[in-house]
Design a protein around this motif. Sequence first.
Motif, PDB file in Angstrom:
ATOM      1  N   LEU A 305       0.798  -1.361  -0.098  1.00  0.00           N
ATOM      2  CA  LEU A 305       0.194   0.144   0.040  1.00  0.00           C
ATOM      3  C   LEU A 305       0.722   1.496   0.187  1.00  0.00           C
ATOM      4  CD1 LEU A 305      -2.711  -0.960   2.746  1.00  0.00           C
ATOM      5  CD2 LEU A 305      -2.930  -1.166   0.218  1.00  0.00           C
ATOM      6  N   VAL A 306       2.317   0.940  -0.150  1.00  0.00           N
ATOM      7  CA  VAL A 306       3.085   2.317  -0.131  1.00  0.00           C
ATOM      8  C   VAL A 306       4.004   2.529  -1.340  1.00  0.00           C
ATOM      9  CG1 VAL A 306       4.984   3.361   1.188  1.00  0.00           C
ATOM     10  CG2 VAL A 306       3.275   1.839   2.354  1.00  0.00           C
ATOM     11  N   ASP A 307       3.541   3.447  -2.164  1.00  0.00           N
ATOM     12  CA  ASP A 307       4.454   3.943  -3.232  1.00  0.00           C
ATOM     13  C   ASP A 307       4.548   2.894  -4.152  1.00  0.00           C
ATOM     14  OD1 ASP A 307       5.324   6.284  -2.027  1.00  0.00           O
ATOM     15  OD2 ASP A 307       7.055   5.464  -0.884  1.00  0.00           O
ATOM     16  N   ASP A 308       3.493   2.249  -4.484  1.00  0.00           N
ATOM     17  CA  ASP A 308       3.182   1.319  -5.657  1.00  0.00           C
ATOM     18  C   ASP A 308       1.958   1.822  -6.528  1.00  0.00           C
ATOM     19  OD1 ASP A 308       0.865   1.085  -4.029  1.00  0.00           O
ATOM     20  OD2 ASP A 308       0.973  -0.938  -4.015  1.00  0.00           O
ATOM     21  N   HIS A 309       1.704   3.331  -6.844  1.00  0.00           N
ATOM     22  CA  HIS A 309       0.844   3.500  -7.725  1.00  0.00           C
ATOM     23  C   HIS A 309       1.072   3.233  -9.183  1.00  0.00           C
ATOM     24  CE1 HIS A 309      -0.610   5.697  -4.105  1.00  0.00           C
ATOM     25  NE2 HIS A 309       0.371   6.198  -4.135  1.00  0.00           N
ATOM     26  N   ALA A 310       2.376   3.436  -9.701  1.00  0.00           N
ATOM     27  CA  ALA A 310       2.818   2.948 -10.973  1.00  0.00           C
ATOM     28  C   ALA A 310       2.570   1.454 -11.112  1.00  0.00           C
ATOM     29  CB  ALA A 310       4.207   3.370 -11.276  1.00  0.00           C
ATOM     30  N   PHE A 311       3.090   0.672 -10.406  1.00  0.00           N
ATOM     31  CA  PHE A 311       2.613  -0.948 -10.400  1.00  0.00           C
ATOM     32  C   PHE A 311       1.225  -1.165 -10.282  1.00  0.00           C
ATOM     33  CE2 PHE A 311       1.264  -4.619  -8.185  1.00  0.00           C
ATOM     34  CZ  PHE A 311       2.164  -5.747  -8.704  1.00  0.00           C
ATOM     35  N   LEU A 312       0.245  -0.453  -9.599  1.00  0.00           N
ATOM     36  CA  LEU A 312      -0.911  -0.749  -9.494  1.00  0.00           C
ATOM     37  C   LEU A 312      -1.527  -0.294 -10.834  1.00  0.00           C
ATOM     38  CD1 LEU A 312      -3.444  -1.649  -7.838  1.00  0.00           C
ATOM     39  CD2 LEU A 312      -3.749   0.702  -7.050  1.00  0.00           C
ATOM     40  N   ALA A 313      -1.321   0.870 -11.420  1.00  0.00           N
ATOM     41  CA  ALA A 313      -1.869   1.444 -12.630  1.00  0.00           C
ATOM     42  C   ALA A 313      -1.348   0.580 -13.624  1.00  0.00           C
ATOM     43  CB  ALA A 313      -1.567   3.103 -12.861  1.00  0.00           C
ATOM     44  N   GLU A 314      -0.435   0.151 -13.706  1.00  0.00           N
ATOM     45  CA  GLU A 314      -0.043  -0.643 -14.846  1.00  0.00           C
ATOM     46  C   GLU A 314      -0.706  -2.016 -14.952  1.00  0.00           C
ATOM     47  OE1 GLU A 314       4.152  -3.051 -17.005  1.00  0.00           O
ATOM     48  OE2 GLU A 314       4.081  -1.706 -15.048  1.00  0.00           O
ATOM     49  N   ARG A 315      -0.915  -2.642 -13.837  1.00  0.00           N
ATOM     50  CA  ARG A 315      -1.501  -3.843 -13.837  1.00  0.00           C
ATOM     51  C   ARG A 315      -2.851  -3.831 -14.071  1.00  0.00           C
ATOM     52  NH1 ARG A 315       0.516  -8.652  -9.999  1.00  0.00           N
ATOM     53  NH2 ARG A 315       1.773  -8.408 -11.785  1.00  0.00           N
ATOM     54  N   ILE A 316      -3.635  -2.848 -13.439  1.00  0.00           N
ATOM     55  CA  ILE A 316      -5.193  -2.537 -13.816  1.00  0.00           C
ATOM     56  C   ILE A 316      -5.121  -2.308 -15.406  1.00  0.00           C
ATOM     57  CG2 ILE A 316      -6.869  -0.793 -13.747  1.00  0.00           C
ATOM     58  CD1 ILE A 316      -6.308  -0.646 -10.537  1.00  0.00           C
ATOM     59  N   THR A 317      -4.526  -1.593 -15.916  1.00  0.00           N
ATOM     60  CA  THR A 317      -4.306  -1.432 -17.474  1.00  0.00           C
ATOM     61  C   THR A 317      -4.355  -2.788 -18.246  1.00  0.00           C
ATOM     62  OG1 THR A 317      -3.583   0.871 -17.273  1.00  0.00           O
ATOM     63  CG2 THR A 317      -3.359  -0.161 -19.443  1.00  0.00           C
ATOM     64  N   GLU A 318      -3.435  -3.601 -17.841  1.00  0.00           N
ATOM     65  CA  GLU A 318      -3.212  -5.051 -18.610  1.00  0.00           C
ATOM     66  C   GLU A 318      -4.427  -5.752 -18.183  1.00  0.00           C
ATOM     67  OE1 GLU A 318       1.782  -5.555 -18.380  1.00  0.00           O
ATOM     68  OE2 GLU A 318       0.461  -6.036 -16.518  1.00  0.00           O
ATOM     69  N   LEU A 319      -4.839  -5.771 -17.113  1.00  0.00           N
ATOM     70  CA  LEU A 319      -6.109  -6.499 -16.813  1.00  0.00           C
ATOM     71  C   LEU A 319      -7.258  -6.147 -17.438  1.00  0.00           C
ATOM     72  CD1 LEU A 319      -5.572  -7.504 -13.209  1.00  0.00           C
ATOM     73  CD2 LEU A 319      -5.079  -8.923 -14.933  1.00  0.00           C
ATOM     74  N   GLU A 320      -7.401  -4.955 -17.504  1.00  0.00           N
ATOM     75  CA  GLU A 320      -8.701  -4.318 -18.314  1.00  0.00           C
ATOM     76  C   GLU A 320      -8.645  -4.498 -19.630  1.00  0.00           C
ATOM     77  OE1 GLU A 320     -11.773  -0.641 -17.967  1.00  0.00           O
ATOM     78  OE2 GLU A 320      -9.334  -0.141 -17.532  1.00  0.00           O
ATOM     79  N   ASN A 321      -7.303  -4.587 -20.384  1.00  0.00           N
ATOM     80  CA  ASN A 321      -7.326  -4.968 -21.688  1.00  0.00           C
ATOM     81  C   ASN A 321      -7.633  -6.299 -21.910  1.00  0.00           C
ATOM     82  OD1 ASN A 321      -6.213  -2.534 -22.407  1.00  0.00           O
ATOM     83  ND2 ASN A 321      -4.102  -3.433 -22.131  1.00  0.00           N
ATOM     84  N   LEU A 322      -7.162  -7.482 -20.975  1.00  0.00           N
ATOM     85  CA  LEU A 322      -7.652  -8.776 -20.804  1.00  0.00           C
ATOM     86  C   LEU A 322      -9.011  -9.121 -20.780  1.00  0.00           C
ATOM     87  CD1 LEU A 322      -4.815 -10.224 -19.157  1.00  0.00           C
ATOM     88  CD2 LEU A 322      -5.646 -11.151 -21.110  1.00  0.00           C
ATOM     89  N   LYS A 323      -9.734  -8.122 -19.908  1.00  0.00           N
ATOM     90  CA  LYS A 323     -11.112  -8.149 -19.623  1.00  0.00           C
ATOM     91  C   LYS A 323     -11.913  -7.836 -21.149  1.00  0.00           C
ATOM     92  CE  LYS A 323     -14.841  -5.223 -17.357  1.00  0.00           C
ATOM     93  NZ  LYS A 323     -14.957  -4.027 -16.815  1.00  0.00           N
TER      94      LYS A 323
END
Length: 420
Positions: A305-323
Amino acid sequence: MTTTAPLTDSVDKTPGSPSERVLRTHLPQREAAPGVSVRAADLSLRLDGGGNGLLDTTHFDTVRFPPPPWVAADMAAAIDNGAWAYSPYRGDPTVLEALSAPISAFLGSPVASSNLALTPGTQGALFTTLAALVNEGDLVLLADPDYLFCERILAFLGARVERVPLVFDSAEPSLDLDVLEELILQKPKLLLFSHPNNPTGAVYSEAMIARVAELAVEGDFLVMVDELYSRLVYEDTPFHHLRVQPGMAERSITLLGPSKTESMSGFRIGVIVAPEAVIDTVEQCLAMTSLRAPAYSQHLLARWLVDDHAFLAERITELENLKNLTIEKLSTVAGLVLTPQKATAYLFVDVSAFGATDVEIAGALQREAQVIVSPGYQFGARGTGHFRICYARDEAEWEAALDLMVTCLGAFAARAGITS
């Protein structure tokens, strides 16, 4: 309708036979298909979590979606520190203290270290908390559909279960609040639901969450909300935590963890956020069931939950593409109904128009597409006629699997006479 039934008449009394508590988890009061028990269906479909050499969509692909890059180094450093082999039952005090600020910020509600306990995964949090609070015969309200092991754990504990329907085929998914209002007249001990919902991915409105809180205060019962997927939300959809509602810091239990969004399921670490009195009771159950969460894994939470905003944003984008890929492919099957939601990496697919059972469809997908899905019966009566898939997979492998699934499902549609 109350879903906990009396024990079967055929309890085996020979040494080594299952206990009556275990037999209750077979859910003898429900059928996966006409004449087919839930347990028999699970066994026939080999739903043991092992994959059995097939493409297993019951969970995330942690090769394609590995943990954050710092996890391996931090785990090695923790192992090197032999002093960390043992911690107090509820968790290492330094980790609990470090977690209090980021969890407070995430939930939008003050959380002290005394409000936290670490568990062997969020599954461990679910079982340990329910075991600490629920007596034999207590009434527990459970969303329908919801995470498959909730009802089974409650059956193991001997609770009476009433299901609260989830309306998820609408623009604004919601628990049926009229049914909930009626059920609180029966004085429940606890309401349990996941948010975002597992299996559908539904995200609830602030109005619904606020009304649930009002009813909990009015009916004087606890609410446990499994928020394991609460970071995996698409399209900047607002997410409303129950704990921030008036009166809920004192009567809500929130389950969190890095198992899914951060792909750390193998590290077996979960978090309970609850009133101090609940944490004190949970600690006693932890001492008996597991002693503690994996000691070295606990220290990985210092960076969660600390300083991982870039990691989270990239993961969400990748999963949304798969969705989107998954929806595009499956939408070509006549008669198949999709109601995409705004969270998780799951799609809950409605195949009720095909005139086949969940067991038949899941079995055919295994044989013909080499894919394991989670049949809808596992999640409650309202899940019947559906299956759940996790699209967090390698893109090329998943696209090929989807093509095979489309062929298999298309054959069901043709047999049902559905052409458009």
